[in-house]
Design an enzyme around this catalytic site. Sequence first.
Site, short mmCIF file in Angstrom:
data_model
loop_
_atom_site.label_atom_id
_atom_site.label_comp_id
_atom_site.label_asym_id
_atom_site.label_seq_id
_atom_site.Cartn_x
_atom_site.Cartn_y
_atom_site.Cartn_z
N ASP A 46 21.25 2.34 -8.59
CA ASP A 46 21.05 1.28 -9.88
C ASP A 46 19.67 0.66 -9.60
OD1 ASP A 46 21.86 -0.71 -11.70
OD2 ASP A 46 22.15 -2.18 -10.52
N ASP A 74 18.56 -2.88 -11.52
CA ASP A 74 18.75 -4.38 -11.56
C ASP A 74 19.54 -4.82 -10.71
OD1 ASP A 74 16.71 -5.48 -13.81
OD2 ASP A 74 18.04 -4.04 -14.96
#
Length: 313
Positions: free
Chosen positions: A142, A144
């Site tokens: 991922d 953010d």
Amino acid sequence: MVSRTPTKAPAPRPSPAKPSPSPATRRRQTFRAGRRPSATKRRASPLKSLAAAPAAVASSFDRSVRFCRRRLFKLFARLAVIGSPTKRRAAAAGFQRLRSTPTSLPTPSALLSSPRSQRPSRVHPAALPPPTDPSKKTLFLDLDETLIHSQTDPVPARHDFAVRPVICGQAITFYVRKRPGVDAFLRAAADAFEVVVFTAGLEQYASLVLDRLDPAGDLIAHRLYRGACRDGGDGRLVKDLSATGRALGCAIIVDDNPNAYALQPENALPVAPFIDDADDKELQKVIGFLDVAAGFDDTRDAIRHYKDLVKAN
């Protein structure tokens, strides 16, 4: 001597015969008497008959004409759609016409925190090309709050760089802070795994951030953005690893959001979200796990073993 015997009255003279009046004289006499000449009867016009009809009948006739006109218009419109080869192919494939809705410019914070504002209209294929090194397992990362943290105004006290994507026609500045150890983590991960960044962020924004994290392009093999996410139907964006073309027994996803890996929780290595902690050690823990996972044939067994160790401690 005058005789008193009445004498016989003389016979009246016949009055002279009056001449018959001329046609013009007869017409003048008729008008003076208040009478109009008789006119020749003519056939009544249909328009005059309609105008002389009652108002209710005329209104009903007008409504009938408009109703028939609308029905004929709809009928011809449907025939035109059905008769088009393109429309027939689209209907056979199950496609539906989308209604255009006015779009409003979202706020910068909503672009990242609220997937509802940019919800994909359908499931986009996220299939990746075949791996260049089949011996390597795939590590989905991922972006953010896992590798970085970004925000818009106000300008934070500390940030590593800024990007300015154009989103919905508006240039927005994002101030990005890298998670401690992210550069070393990406180099170590790229040596042992096929690294794929799988983010729910918009491509306009996330691509600029990844260009700063991997300027040479030799650490991150592939990038998947919001369009590759599956819409959970309630505003949640889910990352479906089964749609990427990688075997689940050879895949690991590192993410701070449990909703992202809801379809394959057994493949997920959760991490704490990063905001602005200079002493954050999460990526060092992930590197330690990746060293252990290399000894397992099935990455899901490695994740299960790691979670058991975490619970025991």
